[in-house]
Design a protein around this motif. Structure first.
Motif, PDB file in Angstrom:
ATOM      1  N   PHE A 125     -14.264   0.520 -26.071  1.00 51.90           N
ATOM      2  CA  PHE A 125     -13.004   0.634 -25.334  1.00 51.90           C
ATOM      3  C   PHE A 125     -13.353   0.889 -23.880  1.00 51.90           C
ATOM      4  N   SER A 126     -12.602   0.266 -22.982  1.00 53.87           N
ATOM      5  CA  SER A 126     -12.846   0.395 -21.549  1.00 53.87           C
ATOM      6  C   SER A 126     -11.505   0.398 -20.840  1.00 53.87           C
ATOM      7  N   CYS A 127     -11.222   1.427 -20.030  1.00 57.81           N
ATOM      8  CA  CYS A 127      -9.909   1.474 -19.383  1.00 57.81           C
ATOM      9  C   CYS A 127      -9.967   2.248 -18.075  1.00 57.81           C
ATOM     10  N   THR A 128      -8.972   1.982 -17.234  1.00 60.65           N
ATOM     11  CA  THR A 128      -8.742   2.750 -16.010  1.00 60.65           C
ATOM     12  C   THR A 128      -7.719   3.840 -16.294  1.00 60.65           C
ATOM     13  N   ILE A 129      -8.016   5.060 -15.879  1.00 66.89           N
ATOM     14  CA  ILE A 129      -7.037   6.150 -15.983  1.00 66.89           C
ATOM     15  C   ILE A 129      -6.136   6.044 -14.759  1.00 66.89           C
ATOM     16  N   SER A 130      -4.918   5.591 -14.933  1.00 63.99           N
ATOM     17  CA  SER A 130      -4.033   5.317 -13.795  1.00 63.99           C
ATOM     18  C   SER A 130      -3.004   6.408 -13.560  1.00 63.99           C
ATOM     19  N   ALA A 131      -2.904   7.392 -14.441  1.00 65.18           N
ATOM     20  CA  ALA A 131      -1.945   8.490 -14.279  1.00 65.18           C
ATOM     21  C   ALA A 131      -2.636   9.804 -14.580  1.00 65.18           C
ATOM     22  N   VAL A 132      -2.508  10.759 -13.683  1.00 61.79           N
ATOM     23  CA  VAL A 132      -3.224  12.022 -13.825  1.00 61.79           C
ATOM     24  C   VAL A 132      -2.848  12.754 -15.110  1.00 61.79           C
ATOM     25  N   CYS A 133      -1.621  12.643 -15.534  1.00 61.00           N
ATOM     26  CA  CYS A 133      -1.190  13.366 -16.725  1.00 61.00           C
ATOM     27  C   CYS A 133      -1.717  12.744 -18.024  1.00 61.00           C
ATOM     28  N   ASP A 134      -2.342  11.569 -17.910  1.00 62.11           N
ATOM     29  CA  ASP A 134      -2.929  10.927 -19.095  1.00 62.11           C
ATOM     30  C   ASP A 134      -4.406  11.256 -19.270  1.00 62.11           C
ATOM     31  N   ILE A 135      -4.982  11.975 -18.330  1.00 60.65           N
ATOM     32  CA  ILE A 135      -6.430  12.191 -18.350  1.00 60.65           C
ATOM     33  C   ILE A 135      -6.881  12.880 -19.627  1.00 60.65           C
ATOM     34  N   SER A 136      -6.212  13.977 -19.994  1.00 63.45           N
ATOM     35  CA  SER A 136      -6.657  14.742 -21.157  1.00 63.45           C
ATOM     36  C   SER A 136      -6.567  13.923 -22.441  1.00 63.45           C
ATOM     37  N   SER A 137      -5.444  13.246 -22.645  1.00 67.48           N
ATOM     38  CA  SER A 137      -5.273  12.494 -23.894  1.00 67.48           C
ATOM     39  C   SER A 137      -6.217  11.302 -23.964  1.00 67.48           C
ATOM     40  N   LEU A 138      -6.417  10.605 -22.833  1.00 68.17           N
ATOM     41  CA  LEU A 138      -7.328   9.462 -22.837  1.00 68.17           C
ATOM     42  C   LEU A 138      -8.772   9.897 -23.059  1.00 68.17           C
ATOM     43  N   THR A 139      -9.133  11.039 -22.524  1.00 64.49           N
ATOM     44  CA  THR A 139     -10.496  11.539 -22.714  1.00 64.49           C
ATOM     45  C   THR A 139     -10.729  11.925 -24.166  1.00 64.49           C
ATOM     46  N   ARG A 140      -9.762  12.627 -24.749  1.00 62.02           N
ATOM     47  CA  ARG A 140      -9.888  13.001 -26.156  1.00 62.02           C
ATOM     48  C   ARG A 140      -9.955  11.752 -27.038  1.00 62.02           C
ATOM     49  N   ASN A 141      -9.157  10.762 -26.694  1.00 63.67           N
ATOM     50  CA  ASN A 141      -9.180   9.513 -27.460  1.00 63.67           C
ATOM     51  C   ASN A 141     -10.522   8.805 -27.323  1.00 63.67           C
ATOM     52  N   ALA A 142     -11.134   8.899 -26.148  1.00 62.91           N
ATOM     53  CA  ALA A 142     -12.447   8.284 -25.933  1.00 62.91           C
ATOM     54  C   ALA A 142     -13.486   8.895 -26.865  1.00 62.91           C
ATOM     55  N   PHE A 143     -13.453  10.206 -27.026  1.00 61.06           N
ATOM     56  CA  PHE A 143     -14.397  10.864 -27.931  1.00 61.06           C
ATOM     57  C   PHE A 143     -14.150  10.451 -29.372  1.00 61.06           C
ATOM     58  N   GLN A 144     -12.860  10.313 -29.732  1.00 59.14           N
ATOM     59  CA  GLN A 144     -12.538   9.885 -31.090  1.00 59.14           C
ATOM     60  C   GLN A 144     -13.060   8.479 -31.349  1.00 59.14           C
ATOM     61  N   LEU A 145     -12.847   7.587 -30.395  1.00 53.76           N
ATOM     62  CA  LEU A 145     -13.289   6.209 -30.554  1.00 53.76           C
ATOM     63  C   LEU A 145     -14.813   6.108 -30.592  1.00 53.76           C
ATOM     64  N   ALA A 146     -15.498   6.885 -29.772  1.00 52.42           N
ATOM     65  CA  ALA A 146     -16.957   6.806 -29.701  1.00 52.42           C
ATOM     66  C   ALA A 146     -17.617   7.242 -31.005  1.00 52.42           C
ATOM     67  N   THR A 147     -16.991   8.190 -31.713  1.00 50.22           N
ATOM     68  CA  THR A 147     -17.603   8.724 -32.933  1.00 50.22           C
ATOM     69  C   THR A 147     -17.067   8.092 -34.205  1.00 50.22           C
ATOM     70  N   ASN A 148     -15.918   7.407 -34.129  1.00 51.94           N
ATOM     71  CA  ASN A 148     -15.442   6.670 -35.302  1.00 51.94           C
ATOM     72  C   ASN A 148     -16.416   5.540 -35.607  1.00 51.94           C
ATOM     73  N   GLU A 149     -16.553   5.212 -36.911  1.00 49.95           N
ATOM     74  CA  GLU A 149     -17.440   4.111 -37.281  1.00 49.95           C
ATOM     75  C   GLU A 149     -16.816   2.767 -36.878  1.00 49.95           C
ATOM     76  N   ARG A 150     -17.600   1.857 -36.430  1.00 45.17           N
ATOM     77  CA  ARG A 150     -18.993   1.936 -36.037  1.00 45.17           C
ATOM     78  C   ARG A 150     -19.084   2.634 -34.679  1.00 45.17           C
ATOM     79  N   ARG A 151     -19.976   3.620 -34.555  1.00 45.00           N
ATOM     80  CA  ARG A 151     -20.089   4.400 -33.337  1.00 45.00           C
ATOM     81  C   ARG A 151     -20.497   3.541 -32.152  1.00 45.00           C
ATOM     82  N   GLY A 152     -20.229   4.047 -30.943  1.00 45.34           N
ATOM     83  CA  GLY A 152     -20.609   3.275 -29.768  1.00 45.34           C
ATOM     84  C   GLY A 152     -20.095   3.874 -28.485  1.00 45.34           C
TER      85      GLY A 152
END
Length: 564
Positions: A125-152
């Motif tokens: 997954f690759s994205c631009t964070i375009s709204a400051v209030c989305d930073i926390s949720s997008l970051t948490r989602n990034a960790f979820q995606l990175a560790t879900n199978e297949r990892r990456g």
């Protein structure tokens, strides 16, 4: 109220991040200041590629995403190779890149590239964070995606105006633990029946088997059922030292001695194999079935088309299979009769001392001075094939090599991460002179971090792997050689120590002395690659016409019993 960079760093702290590896830039200054005030340590590297290789290796060794940082444009683009390395190698990683302001353009198009678009094919997954209030949720989602199978890897681009914008302080949220699915009782019964029907089952341990959480299930499955096994290059060490059942590593795709036994098996129990890895064998579909056991469904390919599968938590499922099969299996597989013969033929004359040393001599010297928990991190070159073929890894993730992207330049950064994670274990980087020079500037980083690290440089003055293939295919010797700096002086210039080996029997002693001294050391050794042709081409070509894979049942008594 919090600014965007503070929100990002606070979220990283919530996710348990200890280190960020990176090179800062103008567009990441707010983020750098937020890091300065945090509990997260910034590991400053001398090149963004090193930072991303280190973060990927952190993910590989811990199962938790490593995090790296770069600025926009050239800084971000310098991480593309490492992103592909993590993507193909299933290593969880978070890449954070800066970007110019998106709501105004005071510098017009200066340094602006489509970073998100560039990384999309080589990340989950690759994205631009375009709204400051989305930073926390997008970051948490990034960790979820990175560790879900297949990892990456996952990339988050943070524009500088979003990093400095204000937002209400986001609530602290607990981390989500999604768990891992397990196989159903019906699936376990079906797979156990398949295994019981086999006369010559053979286990193969692949890349995903080499995770710490899979070890107990694998070890129990092989030991209690007395199953012979081999590993792929990426699966080396996953068994934890079950020598009585170990047949070898499939360093080549075909025609090696081990492949005779693989061809004789009527069932390959493939644990954790990923078809991104170079094929460890060529299946025999007419008389051989394949059972895939993995975290996710297999990627079907011409060289890997399983007949059955068992999906879910590898360790849990193997424990369940062991309970179903224990006491019901036939006596020890006939494949084990040939174990010593295979090892003797693969080992060749490694005990014979020559100068310059042959590859197998170097492998033997390294194995002799590395403890079972010592970590060897290989760069990519001709020596990697010899280590894969002849080095016996005794614990998971103690031989770090890349048989997926197979990039040069990752050996030193990978070893640096291992030394950072495990300061009390011996960590050895083995690099060719070509691969070492691709990221040798970060020798300074290793010295600055006061790591205990030894780097063994294989000095042949050439891109040895491709030179061998050039020769094997009948081309003239052209375009492969170069000159090297004085590596001893090069080490000293960075504040490290350097030694040049002068005799084969000094290799192990010098490396051992370097480890005992502590700190960062370069050990330079020449190599005689003549065995590339005499063994890997000529010997195996002759052996191919006289293999013992045919009529195995009639020939098994020719081999000494090797299982106690």
């Amino acid at each position: 109220m919090m600014i965007g960079s503070d929100i990002l760093v606070a979220t990283l702290e919530e996710m348990g991040v200890e280190y960020i590896f990176g090179v800062p830039g103008e567009e990441t200054l707010d983020l750098l200041e937020s890091l300065r005030k945090s509990s997260i340590a910034l590991i400053l590297t001398r090149h963004e590629q090193t930072a991303a290789f280190m973060a990927a290796t952190w993910g590989r060794l811990t199962g938790k995403p490593g995090v790296c940082l770069a600025t926009c444009g050239p800084g971000a683009l310098n991480m593309t190779t490492a992103a592909a390395y993590a993507h193909l190698g299933a290593m969880p990683m978070i890449m954070i890149t800066g970007q110019k302001s998106i709501f105004s353009s005071p510098q017009a198009g200066f340094q602006v590239t489509d970073v998100v678009g560039t990384f999309r094919p080589i990340t989950k997954f690759s994205c631009t964070i375009s709204a400051v209030c989305d930073i926390s949720s997008l970051t948490r989602n990034a960790f979820q995606l990175a560790t879900n199978e297949r990892r990456g890897p996952v990339l988050l681009e943070l524009p500088e105006d979003v990093a400095s914008a204000e937002c209400e302080t986001p609530p602290l949220l607990s981390r989500t633990n999604t768990g891992t699915m397990v196989a159903s009782p019906a699936d376990l019964e079906r797979v156990s029946a398949l295994i019981l029907s086999a006369k010559r089952p053979l286990v193969m341990l692949g890349a995903a088997a080499n995770r710490p959480e899979a070890y107990e299930g694998i070890h129990t499955f092989i030991q209690k059922l007395e199953l012979p096994f081999f590993t792929t290059q990426m699966g080396m060490g996953a068994d934890g030292g079950l020598d009585d059942y170990f047949l070898g590593t499939a360093a080549l795709s075909r025609n090696d001695y081990l492949h005779d036994l693989i061809a004789s098996a009527d069932l390959i129990i493939s644990i954790g194999h990923d078809t991104v890895e170079k094929p460890p064998f060529i299946p025999q579909p007419a008389n051989q079935r394949i059972l895939h056991i993995g975290y996710i469904k297999p990627c079907v390919a011409t060289v890997y088309n399983p007949d059955e599968e068992l999906i879910g938590d590898i360790s849990f499922n193997l424990h369940a299979l062991t309970r179903l099969l224990h006491g019901r299996m036939e006596q020890t597989s006939t494949l084990l009769h040939a174990r010593n013969v295979i090892h003797d033929r693969t080992g060749g004359n490694s005990e014979k001392e020559t100068w310059p040393p042959a590859p197998r001599q170097i492998v033997r010297a390294v194995r002799n001075i590395m403890p079972d928990d010592g970590i060897v991190a290989l760069d990519n070159g001709m020596y990697k094939l010899w280590f894969a073929r002849n080095y016996r890894a005794m614990a998971p993730n103690t031989l770090l090599l890349d048989n997926m992207l197979a990039t040069m330049g990752a050996g030193l950064p990978s070893a640096m991460t291992a030394a950072l994670l495990y300061p009390n274990r011996r960590v050895l980087a083995v690099c060719g002179d070509g691969g070492f020079m691709m990221n040798s500037q970060d020798l300074e980083t290793a010295v600055r971090l006061m790591l205990n690290l030894v780097v063994l440089i294989i000095d042949d003055g050439a891109y040895g792997m491709i030179r061998w293939k050039q020769e094997a295919e009948g081309y003239a010797d052209f375009g492969m050689t170069f000159s090297n700096p004085d590596f001893v002086q090069y080490a000293r210039a960075y504040g490290a120590s350097g030694y040049r080996v002068q005799a084969s029997d000094d290799i192990a002693n010098i490396i051992d002395s370097a480890f005992n001294a502590g700190g960062v050391h370069l050990v330079i050794v020449p190599i005689d690659y003549s065995e590339n042709m005499t063994v890997l081409v000529e010997e195996l070509s002759i052996r191919e016409t006289h293999s013992f894979s045919e009529n195995f049942e009639h020939k098994k008594n020719d081999f000494p019993e090797s299982h106690p």
